[in-house]
Design a protein around this motif. Structure first.
Motif, PDB file in Angstrom:
ATOM      1  N   ASN A 136      48.200  45.332  76.783  1.00 55.72           N
ATOM      2  CA  ASN A 136      49.050  44.283  76.643  1.00 55.72           C
ATOM      3  C   ASN A 136      49.937  44.374  75.206  1.00 55.72           C
ATOM      4  O   ASN A 136      49.709  43.540  74.469  1.00 55.72           O
ATOM      5  N   GLN A 154      58.834  44.774  81.151  1.00 58.31           N
ATOM      6  CA  GLN A 154      58.287  43.456  81.531  1.00 58.31           C
ATOM      7  C   GLN A 154      59.339  42.464  81.395  1.00 58.31           C
ATOM      8  O   GLN A 154      60.129  42.323  80.551  1.00 58.31           O
ATOM      9  N   VAL A 213      53.116  36.240  74.482  1.00 59.90           N
ATOM     10  CA  VAL A 213      53.590  35.687  75.762  1.00 59.90           C
ATOM     11  C   VAL A 213      53.118  36.528  76.806  1.00 59.90           C
ATOM     12  O   VAL A 213      53.440  37.949  76.675  1.00 59.90           O
ATOM     13  N   MET A 214      52.253  36.328  77.925  1.00 61.51           N
ATOM     14  CA  MET A 214      51.959  37.015  78.881  1.00 61.51           C
ATOM     15  C   MET A 214      53.066  37.207  79.961  1.00 61.51           C
ATOM     16  O   MET A 214      54.042  36.535  80.107  1.00 61.51           O
ATOM     17  N   ALA A 215      53.242  38.678  80.199  1.00 64.51           N
ATOM     18  CA  ALA A 215      54.252  39.301  81.073  1.00 64.51           C
ATOM     19  C   ALA A 215      54.089  38.550  82.511  1.00 64.51           C
ATOM     20  O   ALA A 215      53.063  38.370  82.660  1.00 64.51           O
ATOM     21  N   ILE A 216      55.188  38.423  83.279  1.00 65.55           N
ATOM     22  CA  ILE A 216      54.902  37.993  84.790  1.00 65.55           C
ATOM     23  C   ILE A 216      54.746  39.112  85.441  1.00 65.55           C
ATOM     24  O   ILE A 216      54.158  39.111  86.704  1.00 65.55           O
ATOM     25  N   VAL A 254      57.601  36.388  72.489  1.00 66.42           N
ATOM     26  CA  VAL A 254      57.898  37.533  73.458  1.00 66.42           C
ATOM     27  C   VAL A 254      57.636  38.904  72.654  1.00 66.42           C
ATOM     28  O   VAL A 254      56.932  39.743  73.063  1.00 66.42           O
ATOM     29  N   PHE A 271      59.134  37.796  81.107  1.00 66.99           N
ATOM     30  CA  PHE A 271      58.441  36.878  80.528  1.00 66.99           C
ATOM     31  C   PHE A 271      58.961  35.438  80.950  1.00 66.99           C
ATOM     32  O   PHE A 271      60.327  35.223  81.189  1.00 66.99           O
ATOM     33  N   SER A 281      64.049  38.575  79.304  1.00 64.77           N
ATOM     34  CA  SER A 281      63.908  40.017  79.649  1.00 64.77           C
ATOM     35  C   SER A 281      64.573  40.798  78.456  1.00 64.77           C
ATOM     36  O   SER A 281      65.026  40.204  77.607  1.00 64.77           O
ATOM     37  N   TRP A 329      58.570  31.500  79.666  1.00 63.15           N
ATOM     38  CA  TRP A 329      57.840  30.476  78.566  1.00 63.15           C
ATOM     39  C   TRP A 329      58.667  29.393  78.406  1.00 63.15           C
ATOM     40  O   TRP A 329      59.858  29.636  78.277  1.00 63.15           O
ATOM     41  N   PRO A 382      52.653  42.265  84.464  1.00 58.44           N
ATOM     42  CA  PRO A 382      51.886  42.745  83.108  1.00 58.44           C
ATOM     43  C   PRO A 382      51.659  44.353  83.727  1.00 58.44           C
ATOM     44  O   PRO A 382      51.306  44.988  82.805  1.00 58.44           O
ATOM     45  N   THR A 434      55.636  48.616  79.357  1.00 57.39           N
ATOM     46  CA  THR A 434      56.414  47.455  78.396  1.00 57.39           C
ATOM     47  C   THR A 434      57.760  47.132  78.360  1.00 57.39           C
ATOM     48  O   THR A 434      58.075  45.979  78.459  1.00 57.39           O
TER      49      THR A 434
END
Length: 1311
Positions: A876, A417, A405-408, A400, A419, A427, A421, A410, A414
């Motif tokens: 991102n 955000q 890792v893509m944030a939920i 993260v 995440f 968080s 995974w 996005p 930042t």
């Protein structure tokens, strides 16, 4: 029973003996109380042996036990030297295949002598991958790079470098006393008084690490995956290999095994190549085509199986090394593939791909726990899932922060955000949506996760059925704090407002409650001392809670009752929470409290709450006893019943209880008084109306005086919502709230007036001997003192009359204060650094922190490459990655100014230094120690080399010196409760002098620990150390050696190679080596321990006296007198400083020095030292004490020798060379006498028993056993064992609470 582990020993013994069912203890019978002998036997079903037939090798037999699974035999075969290259096989019994996951006891017909055939199975893609991975693991088995890189729970161990392999064998080889000359001179830097502190010897070169190269390259081929028509021929994947002879080959993995194909790097031809050799194992194929591989692979496996298993077993949680040598980066297909597939594809080979962590964590909690085997299975499962979850959460948190890792969400900024995974929710520790606005914003958001983790830890420990917590791991990495949590089923689909059915989501404005939650939490309220209370919500309705308001209850889609946000499980710490209009007790104001802290989430530690309640309980007993006495006295004075109105106690402040303290009553009397109170308290609590009203009055008064919430029994609990901003209480509760406020003030005062002074007293008595920051923090936390009190502790140390004897504590404390302040600054410093500048930024920070070079310049990362076109927009980014080079302008002056400011603001301590050199000068610190502390705290890994910190011409660190940055991980440590009970009762037995029984109990504990934790764990380490010590005392040196060797290896692997605990273990091992006549090994172990102590702390530590006495004695034994004197005289100096010139330790030190002078025939010096010792014995112990007599005898003997020598000299002078001189007898000390002294200084006393005594003892023991059989119901513990005095050494060792406290192995001379 609530034992805090810190109450004085004497008290603990009384309490343990007969405990009334008191309100605050854990009354639900604790696990382990009903463990009978029968249950224990269940675990150790007798093993049996089976014969294994594997293709291509001789059959061999294998010892198995009925509760093992079939797959454990698989594991053994994959590890054995001759079968390690097989992974894809099944076991057959009489032609039937055994199921992987069935237990052996459930296999029909399996018995002693059965024959199991190993049958090769066809491969699948998954099996082929596992096979390749296993072959790679075998090739890398001696390569330490995984340990340096902190992956797969590998960690370092260096013991074998110092013992030349396994101790057990060498013990048998060198039975003859090894007096053949051994080189005893240590390197210069180990000698007393040396100023240099090199770093390289921390990781001595291990000969096995120059690995034998079997192959140059083994990777996946670029032709993967096989095209359709080849799949239909059974091709699974292709490998590319370059052999050590530089031959390039392409290999096909098919369902039937491995063979060479005709492909090249540019041309695909899957047809088999010659030699057409199909092998089920990749190793056999490579043996065919490369002679070097065949030779080296066999040698490698031989070496691998010779290593001690503890050097290779994985640890339960990852241990990171803060130094590493320069390593070549070699090609490695599996590593490369792992990095790209992020290992989710076949995570731990579990079907269904990713693991549902929440389901696993909760299901293991639901396992049955009625009897011992069930509890062991349950605890084993809980522990395993926790350690897996911690590893996965750590990997995820790093991904993260590294931006992988893509944030939920996005589209948000930042910091906000979140995440997901691998089924874990992440968080960041920032205050999003002003949630913590009233509590300190980002600072509060940063500490909330650790408070929450403490809450989770606590509720998990209470372990109430039906109440669930989330798996929680807090990871600090690259300046960010990430919280990883398992996900409540259904929480992501619902809105938070709907799902919370208990507690509050806005810190007490809207509050709801739920009867089922109240019922579940009520069960935790007694052990956690939490008061059930009512608060008002925004509609002024009363709501009943049994936790703090922000503790939320959510019922998941799985129907389980979860609690989360446990950040205020414990009551607030008023010393750091100024509340307008509330005055603190005088003890607090005198110490300068309350002080505003950065956030308002300061809580008291659970240990403090427990200690406070314990303190109040004693007070309650004393007050009640006192009143009972007064009643008794008044009855005798006048027959008319005097109404004993408001007892005097309720006015007098509860802090200073009335008279019993003064000992006015005879002791016996007051003791019986306490017993009466216990009886009375039980009667009244059971409420059967038998107690007379006046006795009720007594208990009621005592309850009132100590702030108990019940008036019929002692019960102190805290309301965690008091002083919480935004929480309101109903009018009807005002009185209760007032009492609760007072209780909190008393607790805050108790911390300052009892716990901190108690800690400093323990330091002064050397009852605890921290050696570095971590051990100091541990000692403080055991007593419930938070680290924010460090400044106060140091103030008290400074003002202590015995300030010199606390020198080591002061140094450690200041070092800890500086490195913690630097860590706070480093955290924000790193947040502004983008990934490409990380090593430059860290080395710059270290230069500013530790280097004497006045103006280090930071290298900006743009130096290496120049990009054509800098694209401005980058979506991102990882959090906080602004193109920020602000870090580059930091200067040493600015950093040290900030450190001093931080120390003042956070710890309220004024540091008197403006540069690192001033700090080193003023406080006697070492730069290498500061480097170790800051690296461990922040996760930095640096290159192993000698740093010139003091050079004023060039900076100490370059960016090449920073190798890595690791996460610092906080997690829950599930406990093995039954094993721990066995361990404690074993210790108790040893203290009473029953060594044999103690030994059995501790062996039992070891089995249970192994059952729950696997082979590696801190608690197992403590168990092994105690076992080794017991075997040593009972004269079984070989057993002592083998256990202690395991303890050292385990301590290195689990705690770290230079952890103070490891240093202790090295010293114990050296003693047992000496006793087994392995002198050179003993010396090299002691030198290693001394080097580590110098690195971790320096020379000026009380522990150094013990270490140098050990070294000096061993050197004396091998007749290295001059060297021996250097160490012994240093020990004498250190002892004198820390124990005072008149202490018995110093007397012993004088005696040891005198003995060496005697061996050198320098009788004048010998006499001088022995006289000093004699004087101390005489003043401390009196003329008639045996020590004084011994010393006086020795003085006579020395005087006679001196006179004899003088006569001889005179004879020579008179008669010249023709003199007729009797040869002088200079005796080398006997090994036995040296060993005897070693035992004395290490606090081990043997009990000398004559043959007759032994016979009597045996008879007595036999008689007792018959008695015990006869009256099984009588309590064994009450019989004092008269015939066997307590072995001081053992008892002292056992008194040290496991694993945290260090052995106070001081010589018990008074014995």
């Amino acid at each position: 029973m609530l034992l805090n582990g810190d109450c004085p020993e004497s008290l603990r013994k009384e309490e343990g003996a007969a405990e009334p069912p008191r309100e605050n203890g854990l009354d639900e019978n604790e696990p382990g109380e009903e463990t009978t002998g029968q249950e224990v036997i269940v675990i150790q079903d007798t093993g049996f042996s089976v014969k294994i037939l594997a293709p291509g090798i001789e059959p061999f037999s294998l010892q198995v036990s009925p509760q093992e699974m079939v797959q454990e035999i698989h594991q053994v075969l994959m590890d054995r030297e001759d079968t390690c290259h097989r992974t894809c096989f099944s076991l057959h019994l009489d032609g039937n295949m055994l199921d992987h996951f069935s237990e052996l006891r459930s296999v029909e017909g399996l018995q002693e002598g059965s024959v199991l055939r190993v049958v090769e199975e066809p491969y699948t893609v998954r099996e082929a991958r596992i096979h390749v991975r296993h072959v790679r693991d075998l090739l890398k088995s001696l390569d330490p790079s995984d340990a340096f890189n902190g992956v797969d729970c590998n960690s370092l161990s260096f013991l074998s470098v110092f013992t030349d392999g396994d101790l057990g064998d060498s013990g048998k080889r060198k039975k003859g006393l090894e007096m053949d000359p051994i080189d005893c001179t240590p390197p210069e830097y180990i000698l007393p008084g040396s100023r240099e502190r090199p770093l390289c010897p921390l990781q001595p070169q291990n000969r096995d690490w120059k690995p034998l190269q079997c192959l140059k390259v083994l990777t996946m081929s670029g032709w993967n995956p096989p095209p359709g028509n080849r799949r239909m021929h059974g091709d699974l994947m292709y490998l590319f290999v370059i052999t050590a002879e530089d031959r390039q080959v392409s290999i096909t993995a098919s369902t039937r095994g491995f063979y060479l194909n005709q492909s090249t790097a540019y041309h695909f031809n899957p047809k088999p190549a010659s030699p057409r050799f199909l092998s089920h194992s990749l190793v056999e194929l490579l043996n065919q085509i490369s002679p070097t591989f065949k030779k080296n692979f066999a040698a490698l496996q031989k070496k691998r199986v010779q290593r001690h298993p503890f050097e290779r077993i994985a640890t339960p949680f990852q241990v990171y090394s803060w130094t590493a040598p320069q390593a070549e980066h070699a090609m490695d297909c599996v590593r490369a593939e792992d990095a790209y597939t992020s290992r989710l594809g076949y995570e731990e080979h579990i079907p269904g791909q990713t693991r549902d962590w929440n389901e696993e964590l909760q299901t293991t909690r639901e396992l049955p726990r009625k009897n011992l085997p069930e509890r062991l299975l349950r605890e084993r499962a809980i522990f395993k899932v926790h350690s897996d979850f911690t590893a996965a959460a750590t990997r995820g948190a790093m991904a993260v922060i590294d931006g992988n890792v893509m944030a939920i969400n996005p589209s948000e900024e930042t910091k906000m955000q979140m995440f997901i995974w691998n089924n874990i929710f992440f968080s960041l520790g920032f205050d999003v949506r002003d949630h913590y606005k009233d509590f300190g914003g980002d600072v509060a958001a940063y500490v909330a996760p650790t408070n929450d983790l403490n809450g989770v830890r606590t509720y998990n420990a209470v372990d109430v059925e039906g109440l669930y917590t989330l798996g929680t791991v807090v990871v600090d990495y690259r300046g960010y704090r990430v919280t990883a949590q398992s996900i409540i089923p259904g929480i992501l689909e619902r809105d938070q407002e709907q799902s919370v059915i208990y507690g509050s989501i806005d810190f007490g404005k809207t509050v709801v409650s739920h009867p089922r939650y109240l019922e579940l939490l009520e069960r935790t309220s007694r052990p956690l001392k939490i008061l059930r209370h009512r608060v008002l919500n925004d509609r002024d309705e009363e709501v009943e809670l049994c936790s703090s308001v922000e503790c939320k209850g959510i019922i998941g889609n799985d129907g389980r009752h979860y609690i989360l946000d446990l950040l205020r499980t414990f009551p607030p710490d008023l010393n750091f929470l100024p509340v307008p209009g509330e005055a603190l007790p005088e003890e607090c104001t005198r110490a300068g409290f309350p002080r505003a802290h950065r956030h308002k989430l300061c809580c008291l530690r659970q240990e403090l709450v427990d200690a406070f309640v314990e303190h109040r309980y004693l007070l309650f007993m004393k007050l009640a006893a006192l009143q009972l006495m007064q009643q008794k006295a008044s009855k005798m004075e006048s027959p008319t019943s005097l109404e004993n109105g408001d007892a005097p106690s309720s006015e007098s402040k509860p802090e200073d209880p009335p008279a019993p303290e003064a000992g006015g009553e005879e002791e016996g009397n007051s003791a019986s008084g306490l017993a009466k109170v216990k009886e009375l308290a039980e009667t009244i609590a059971s409420d059967d109306g038998t107690a007379d009203p006046r006795s009720r009055e007594v208990i009621r008064n005592a309850c009132k005086a100590v702030g108990s919430i019940s008036s019929t029994a002692f019960d102190v609990r805290f309301n965690p919502d008091i002083f919480s901003p935004g929480v309101r209480f109903p009018e009807s509760c005002q009185e209760e709230v007032r009492d609760q406020k007072q209780l909190l003030k008393d607790a805050a005062a108790f911390l300052l007036s009892c716990q901190i002074p108690g800690l400093v007293k323990d330091f002064t008595d050397h009852a605890v001997l921290p050696m570095d920051g971590a051990t100091l923090a541990e000692v403080m936390r055991q007593r419930g003192i938070n680290m924010r009190y460090l400044g106060k502790v140091l103030d008290l140390v400074m003002r202590n009359p015995a300030r010199d004897q606390l020198d080591h504590i002061y140094k450690i404390g200041i070092g800890e204060l500086i490195t913690r302040s630097a860590k706070h600054i480093f955290k924000t410093y790193l947040q502004g650094v983008e990934l490409s500048g990380l090593s430059a930024a860290i080395s710059h920070f270290l230069n500013c922190f530790l280097s004497s070079y006045p103006n280090p310049v930071a290298h900006l990362p743009a130096d290496e490459l120049i990009s054509k076109k800098r694209s401005r927009r980058r979506r991102n980014r990882p959090p906080g990655a602004a193109d920020n080079t602000a870090w580059a302008v930091m200067t040493p002056q600015e950093l040290w100014k900030n450190i001093c400011q931080e120390a003042k603001n956070y710890f309220d301590f004024s540091l008197e230094c403006e540069t690192v050199d001033q700090a080193v000068e003023t406080y006697g610190l070492q730069k290498i120690t500061l480097l170790r502390e800051i690296s461990l705290k922040t996760g930095i890994q640096i290159l192993l080399k000698e740093y010139s910190f003091d050079s004023r011409h060039k900076p100490a660190f370059t960016e090449e010196d920073v190798l890595n940055i690791f996460p610092v991980v906080k997690h829950v440590n599930p406990k093995a409760s039954d094993a721990f009970h066995f361990f404690q009762s074993g210790q108790a037995k040893v203290q009473q002098g029953f060594l044999k029984e103690g030994c059995e109990l501790i062996n039992e504990a070891l089995n249970l620990f192994n059952n729950v934790y696997g082979a590696m764990h801190v608690e197992i380490c403590a168990c092994l150390r105690l076992l080794a010590r017991l075997h040593y005392i009972m004269g079984d040196y070989a057993e002592a050696l083998s256990n202690q060797q395991k303890a050292v290896l385990m301590s290195e692997r689990v705690m770290g190679i230079e952890h103070p605990n490891t240093i202790q273990e090295y010293m114990h091992l050296a003693l047992y080596c000496f006793a087994s006549s392995q002198l050179s090994t003993a010396l090299s172990l002691l030198y290693r321990a001394r080097y580590l102590t110098l690195l971790v702390f320096g020379e000026d530590h009380p522990e150094m006296a013990l270490l140098d006495n050990n070294i000096g004695l061993v050197l004396h034994g091998v007749m290295e007198y001059d060297l021996s004197l250097r160490f012994l005289e240093n020990a004498l100096a250190v002892s004198t400083k820390y124990h005072g010139a008149k202490s018995l330790k110093v007397a012993l030190s004088h005696h040891l020095v005198a003995r060496v002078y005697e061996s050198k025939a320098e009788f004048r010096s010998a006499l001088q030292h022995e006289k000093e010792g004699y004087t101390i014995y005489k003043t401390q112990l009196g003329e008639d004490h045996e020590k004084t007599k011994e010393s006086s005898e020795y003085l006579k003997c020395l005087t006679q020798q001196a006179v004899a020598l003088q006569r001889t000299m005179n004879e020579i002078y008179r008669n010249g060379s023709s003199a007729n001189i009797p040869p002088l007898k200079f005796t080398a000390p006997s090994m036995a006498s040296v060993l005897e002294q070693l035992n004395v200084i290490n606090g081990i006393l043997f009990i000398p028993l004559s043959q007759k005594d032994l016979e009597n003892l045996k008879a007595e023991v036999a008689r007792r056993q018959q008695l015990q059989e006869a009256s099984r119901n009588r309590d064994k513990a009450e019989e004092p064992m008269a015939t066997e005095p307590e072995p001081a050494g053992a008892s002292e060792d056992a008194a040290a609470q496991p694993p945290a406290a260090k052995d106070p192995s001081s010589p018990s001379l008074q014995g």
